[in-house]
Scaffold this active site. Structure first.
Site, PDB file in Angstrom:
ATOM      1  CG  ASP A  75      63.043 -40.365 -63.900  1.00  0.00           C
ATOM      2  OD1 ASP A  75      63.323 -41.488 -64.188  1.00  0.00           O
ATOM      3  OD2 ASP A  75      63.247 -39.145 -64.512  1.00  0.00           O
ATOM      4  CE  LYS A 120      70.591 -40.681 -69.026  1.00  0.00           C
ATOM      5  NZ  LYS A 120      69.883 -40.059 -68.059  1.00  0.00           N
TER       6      LYS A 120
HETATM    7  C1  LIG Z   1      68.920 -38.936 -68.165  1.00  0.00           C
HETATM    8  C2  LIG Z   1      67.920 -38.701 -67.429  1.00  0.00           C
HETATM    9  C3  LIG Z   1      66.464 -38.219 -67.939  1.00  0.00           C
HETATM   10  C4  LIG Z   1      66.442 -37.702 -69.384  1.00  0.00           C
HETATM   11  O1  LIG Z   1      66.413 -38.751 -70.244  1.00  0.00           O
HETATM   12  P1  LIG Z   1      67.062 -38.425 -71.909  1.00  0.00           P
HETATM   13  O2  LIG Z   1      67.093 -39.754 -72.400  1.00  0.00           O
HETATM   14  O3  LIG Z   1      68.454 -37.777 -71.686  1.00  0.00           O
HETATM   15  O4  LIG Z   1      66.111 -37.486 -72.449  1.00  0.00           O
HETATM   16  C5  LIG Z   1      65.108 -38.230 -67.261  1.00  0.00           C
HETATM   17  N1  LIG Z   1      65.384 -38.616 -65.982  1.00  0.00           N
HETATM   18  C6  LIG Z   1      66.746 -39.020 -65.408  1.00  0.00           C
HETATM   19  C7  LIG Z   1      66.642 -39.691 -63.945  1.00  0.00           C
HETATM   20  C8  LIG Z   1      67.690 -39.179 -65.854  1.00  0.00           C
HETATM   21  O5  LIG Z   1      68.940 -39.693 -65.636  1.00  0.00           O
END
Ligand SMILES: *Cc1c(COP(=O)(O)O)cnc(C)c1O
Length: 392
Positions: free
Chosen positions: A180, A205
């Site tokens: 991720d 993000k």
């Molecule tokens: C926010 C986030 C997610 C989930 O993303 P959404 O767009 O809110 O579904 C997954 N991994 C990380 C590291 C995040 O900060």
């Protein structure tokens, strides 16, 4: 081959062939007409490229997908309705009933929920380990382990994991590695270059960067991404064209935004590190933890805009600091132009049981700061005022 900041602008797009429009159009349509029954037959047989229904794919989404595959340096990418949708697609791409997944202990709370609820109910078992400890990773493998899932840097401790070393361990056991890459972004780190099989993102993000879109990305080899598209068709977690267009616009400034996020976070980390009311700062860009810093230097260009810091006075001390801020907003989410602060135990990690949280270093006094692109001096002045309410 264009360099990264140029790819941010041009990859996946060009003047519209019909009108010359410099900016790709928003194809706000659910369905696409064919010229004949024959064309539909060809499309269904996979002999004709194109679009049929926007839940399956849409030209505005294709622009975003082609840009992201170029930025991550992989064959293909898929856009989805959220980061969680990307996480679900990746888990179900590699694992099914009777399979086992190894996951980093300090992952996003939503990822923890998926593995312990939805995936568990589908018969997928998960073990949570400290992925900074290679021996612990190695020891968690079983015969049926199909996937290792990690974040680096991780939420909210900023712990860094050695992507190359873990990919080698996973591959030796016949498993795949998902990274991720939400916190780092491809500006700072391209996990596929270090052996990751698939890369996921919350586009909500840094990729979009303006706190106005929810979206997700999954990127990797074409055959794997094609399979993820099938999963997405079933879950229905497709991104809508307007949001895809906004992420494309956001990505054009990714390089300049990340440069500022990187330098602001370095400056703020240094300020916090020297403040008497702060117990500890978590930021791999600084040599606070020599091993973590070294791993970061090996696989990252910069360390991004996220940092953690532990305030003296535990839960109450942390809340006093949060409540004393004037400019920095008390809000979940991260990776946007404005600086945001959260107390993970009260928000993103409230669903993680306390013993597991503490084991992962997510203590009551920990605050997570998403450092924006404001003037660094203004961010520091706000933090200084709020920290003065806590005894050093
Ligand atoms: C926010 C986030 C997610 C989930 O993303 P959404 O767009 O809110 O579904 C997954 N991994 C990380 C590291 C995040 O900060």
């Amino acid at each position: 081959m264009m360099n990264f900041s140029t790819l941010c602008i041009y990859a996946g797009e060009g003047p519209d062939p019909c009108t010359g429009s410099v900016i790709p159009p928003i194809y706000q349509t659910t369905t696409f007409a064919f010229n004949s029954s024959r064309e539909i037959e060809e499309y269904m047989a996979g002999e004709r490229q194109g679009y049929i229904y926007s839940r399956y794919g849409n030209p505005t989404l294709t622009v975003l997908e082609d840009k992201m595959s170029a930025l991550e340096g992989v064959e293909a990418a898929l856009s989805l309705a959220s980061g969680n949708a990307a996480t679900i697609a990746s888990i179900f791409l590699w694992a099914g009933s009777g399979d086992h997944v190894i996951c980093a202990r300090d992952v996003y709370g939503g990822t923890y929920s998926i593995l312990t609820d939805l995936a568990a109910r589908a018969g997928i078992e998960a073990t949570f380990v400290n992925t900074s400890d290679l021996a612990e990773v190695e020891g968690a493998f079983r015969k049926n382990t199909k996937l290792v899932f990690l974040e680096s840097p991780a939420n909210p401790t900023m712990r860094v994991s050695d992507i190359r070393a873990i990919s080698e361990i996973a591959h030796a056991h016949g498993a795949k590695l998902n990274v991720d890459n939400t916190f780092a972004t491809p500006f700072n780190q391209t996990p596929a270059d270090h052996g990751a099989d698939i890369v996921t993102h919350s586009a909500t993000k840094f990729l979009n960067g303006h706190s106005d879109v929810t979206g997700g990305i999954i990127a990797g080899r074409r055959a794997d991404i094609d399979r993820c598209r099938e999963i997405m068709k079933q879950t229905g977690a497709s991104l809508n064209p307007i949001d895809a267009w906004l992420v494309v616009r956001g990505l054009k400034t990714l390089a300049v935004r990340m440069e500022r996020h990187n330098s602001n976070a370095m400056t703020v980390a240094e300020f916090l590190h020297n403040h008497p009311a702060v117990e500890r700062v978590c930021y791999p860009g600084q040599p606070y933890d020599e091993q973590q810093h070294q791993t970061a230097l090996n696989q990252m260009k910069g360390c991004g805009g996220m940092l953690g810091f532990v305030v003296k006075g535990g839960y109450e001390g942390a809340q006093r600091v949060v409540d004393g801020l004037k400019m920095i907003m008390r809000a979940v989410s991260l990776g946007a132009v404005e600086t945001l602060i959260t107390q993970p135990v009260a928000t993103s990690h409230s669903c993680v049981p306390k013993p597991e949280r503490e084991q992962a270093g997510i203590v009551d006094g920990l605050l997570r700061l998403s450092v924006g692109i404001e003037d660094a001096g203004d961010i520091i002045a706000d933090l200084e005022g709020a920290l003065s309410t806590v005894k050093g």
